[in-house]
Design an enzyme around this catalytic site. Structure first.
Site, mmCIF file in Angstrom:
data_model
loop_
_atom_site.group_PDB
_atom_site.id
_atom_site.type_symbol
_atom_site.label_atom_id
_atom_site.label_comp_id
_atom_site.label_asym_id
_atom_site.label_seq_id
_atom_site.Cartn_x
_atom_site.Cartn_y
_atom_site.Cartn_z
ATOM 1 C CG PHE A 18 39.661 18.499 4.663
ATOM 2 C CD1 PHE A 18 39.303 17.897 3.465
ATOM 3 C CD2 PHE A 18 39.612 17.756 5.826
ATOM 4 C CE1 PHE A 18 38.892 16.573 3.436
ATOM 5 C CE2 PHE A 18 39.208 16.430 5.810
ATOM 6 C CZ PHE A 18 38.852 15.838 4.611
ATOM 7 N N GLY A 20 44.205 22.735 1.971
ATOM 8 C CA GLY A 20 44.535 23.132 0.603
ATOM 9 C C GLY A 20 45.981 22.888 0.216
ATOM 10 C CD GLU A 89 48.912 12.915 1.089
ATOM 11 O OE1 GLU A 89 49.318 13.014 2.265
ATOM 12 O OE2 GLU A 89 47.777 13.262 0.745
#
Length: 184
Positions: A18, A20, A89
């Site tokens: 979270f 960004g 990722e």
């Protein structure tokens, strides 16, 4: 050896859940698109939380992407005119991603990746420590601690699962500061 006309650069966007990271990756890639550069975007096949065909941030930003499970799959695509490759990722890929990124850089391609720098136990996540050392530019983002509102650097896992790789969103993770991060 003849010097290449263009030299690839390597950028890493990292931080906790979270913070960004994907949003920043999309922003950087959209700027390249506006600059009329040809871009290719990849994401690890384990992340299909929001879409299989798009890279999606938690706040809804999107860009078309290609799912891959092995970084060698990048080379199955036509890279002849590609200026920029984005990969999200990145922490889920094996260490061989380092050699594959080096190959892309040798081809004069700018590579921008995003991923978690630390796992839920505050340890370097997968290949990230090597990638951070290789990077020409590093952007480390923070989130807001859900307990106190200070800067959060860590991903607090809310579910009890001992696997390092556990894909989830707000139902499974919260950003936390050092004071409020607890290792189970």
């Amino acid at each position: 050896m003849e010097r290449k006309k263009e030299v690839g650069t390597f950028e890493v966007i990292c931080g906790c859940m979270f913070s960004g990271k994907t949003e920043e990756l999309i922003r950087v890639l959209k700027r390249s698109f506006i600059a009329k550069q040809k871009i290719l975007v990849f994401k690890h096949s384990s992340d299909i939380r929001y879409s299989q065909e798009e890279l999606c941030s938690h706040n809804g930003l999107k860009i078309s992407s290609i799912l891959i499970s092995n970084s060698k799959d990048i080379f199955l695509h036509d890279l002849a005119d590609v200026n920029v490759i984005g990969i999200d990722e990145i922490q889920f890929f094996s260490d061989s991603i380092c050699d594959d990124i080096e190959e892309l850089l040798e081809r004069g391609i700018r590579v921008v990746v995003a991923g978690l720098d630390l796992d839920y136990k505050k340890r370097p996540f997968g290949c990230m420590s090597k990638l951070l050392a290789m990077a020409n530019k590093v952007t480390k983002l923070t989130a807001i601690c859900t307990k106190c509102g200070h800067d959060a650097y860590y991903s607090q896992r809310l579910v009890h699962d001992n696997e390092v790789v556990f894909v989830g969103a707000s139902e499974s993770y919260e950003p936390r500061c050092r004071l409020h991060h607890i290792i189970h």
